[in-house]
Design a protein around this motif. Structure first.
Motif, PDB file in Angstrom:
ATOM      1  N   PRO A 151       0.831  -1.204   0.000  1.00 20.68           N
ATOM      2  CA  PRO A 151       0.000   0.000   0.000  1.00 20.68           C
ATOM      3  C   PRO A 151       0.868   1.259   0.000  1.00 20.68           C
ATOM      4  CG  PRO A 151       0.106  -0.879   2.212  1.00 20.68           C
ATOM      5  CD  PRO A 151       0.842  -1.854   1.315  1.00 20.68           C
ATOM      6  N   PRO A 152       0.258   2.427  -0.289  1.00 24.70           N
ATOM      7  CA  PRO A 152       1.015   3.681  -0.328  1.00 24.70           C
ATOM      8  C   PRO A 152       1.785   3.929   0.972  1.00 24.70           C
ATOM      9  CG  PRO A 152      -1.166   4.010  -1.240  1.00 24.70           C
ATOM     10  CD  PRO A 152      -1.150   2.632  -0.639  1.00 24.70           C
ATOM     11  N   HIS A 153       3.081   4.166   0.826  1.00 24.88           N
ATOM     12  CA  HIS A 153       3.950   4.366   1.987  1.00 24.88           C
ATOM     13  C   HIS A 153       5.167   5.168   1.576  1.00 24.88           C
ATOM     14  CE1 HIS A 153       5.795   0.930  -0.039  1.00 24.88           C
ATOM     15  NE2 HIS A 153       6.928   1.335   0.517  1.00 24.88           N
ATOM     16  N   PHE A 154       5.953   5.569   2.564  1.00 25.81           N
ATOM     17  CA  PHE A 154       7.235   6.202   2.299  1.00 25.81           C
ATOM     18  C   PHE A 154       8.252   5.659   3.291  1.00 25.81           C
ATOM     19  CE2 PHE A 154       4.764   9.059   4.980  1.00 25.81           C
ATOM     20  CZ  PHE A 154       5.632   9.403   6.000  1.00 25.81           C
ATOM     21  N   HIS A 155       9.511   5.928   3.011  1.00 23.23           N
ATOM     22  CA  HIS A 155      10.612   5.421   3.814  1.00 23.23           C
ATOM     23  C   HIS A 155      11.214   6.561   4.627  1.00 23.23           C
ATOM     24  CE1 HIS A 155      10.910   1.621   1.413  1.00 23.23           C
ATOM     25  NE2 HIS A 155      10.221   2.385   0.586  1.00 23.23           N
ATOM     26  N   VAL A 156      11.554   6.280   5.879  1.00 23.32           N
ATOM     27  CA  VAL A 156      12.147   7.272   6.768  1.00 23.32           C
ATOM     28  C   VAL A 156      13.448   6.720   7.337  1.00 23.32           C
ATOM     29  CG1 VAL A 156      11.855   8.470   8.978  1.00 23.32           C
ATOM     30  CG2 VAL A 156       9.949   8.314   7.405  1.00 23.32           C
ATOM     31  N   GLU A 157      14.458   7.591   7.387  1.00 24.66           N
ATOM     32  CA  GLU A 157      15.717   7.254   8.053  1.00 24.66           C
ATOM     33  C   GLU A 157      16.006   8.335   9.076  1.00 24.66           C
ATOM     34  OE1 GLU A 157      18.993   6.538   5.412  1.00 24.66           O
ATOM     35  OE2 GLU A 157      17.667   5.625   3.930  1.00 24.66           O
ATOM     36  N   TYR A 158      16.396   7.902  10.270  1.00 24.62           N
ATOM     37  CA  TYR A 158      16.720   8.838  11.343  1.00 24.62           C
ATOM     38  C   TYR A 158      17.696   8.193  12.307  1.00 24.62           C
ATOM     39  CZ  TYR A 158      16.155  11.822  15.448  1.00 24.62           C
ATOM     40  OH  TYR A 158      16.380  12.646  16.528  1.00 24.62           O
TER      41      TYR A 158
END
Length: 85
Positions: free
Chosen positions: A18-25
């Protein structure tokens, strides 16, 4: 597509639903569901998770538009960060 408070937000062309995005922290990585702002996979520190969720829900229409662009292999648009950059 965005960067704020040391949080990198990325979206990849032809990614899986499904629609998503990737995060890096700070060495953490997570997939964020655009519909809910919740972490689908991975892990983020609590404060970063809250910031990302608020940002996601505030920018949901722009994120979904970028999702459609990514699926169509089109150029993505930058979205302002939570620090109003």
């Amino acid at each position: 597509i965005s960067y704020f408070f040391g949080i990198y937000v990325r979206m990849y062309h032809d990614d899986h639903p499904p629609p998503h995005f990737h995060v890096e922290y700070q060495g953490h990585e997570a997939l964020i569901d655009i519909a809910t702002g919740e972490v689908r996979e991975g892990k983020l520190p609590t404060k970063a998770r809250r910031l990302v969720k608020e940002w996601c829900l505030e920018h949901q229409p722009a994120l979904l538009a970028n999702w459609d662009r990514a699926r169509a292999l089109e150029a993505l648009e930058r979205i302002p960060g939570a620090d109003n950059d």
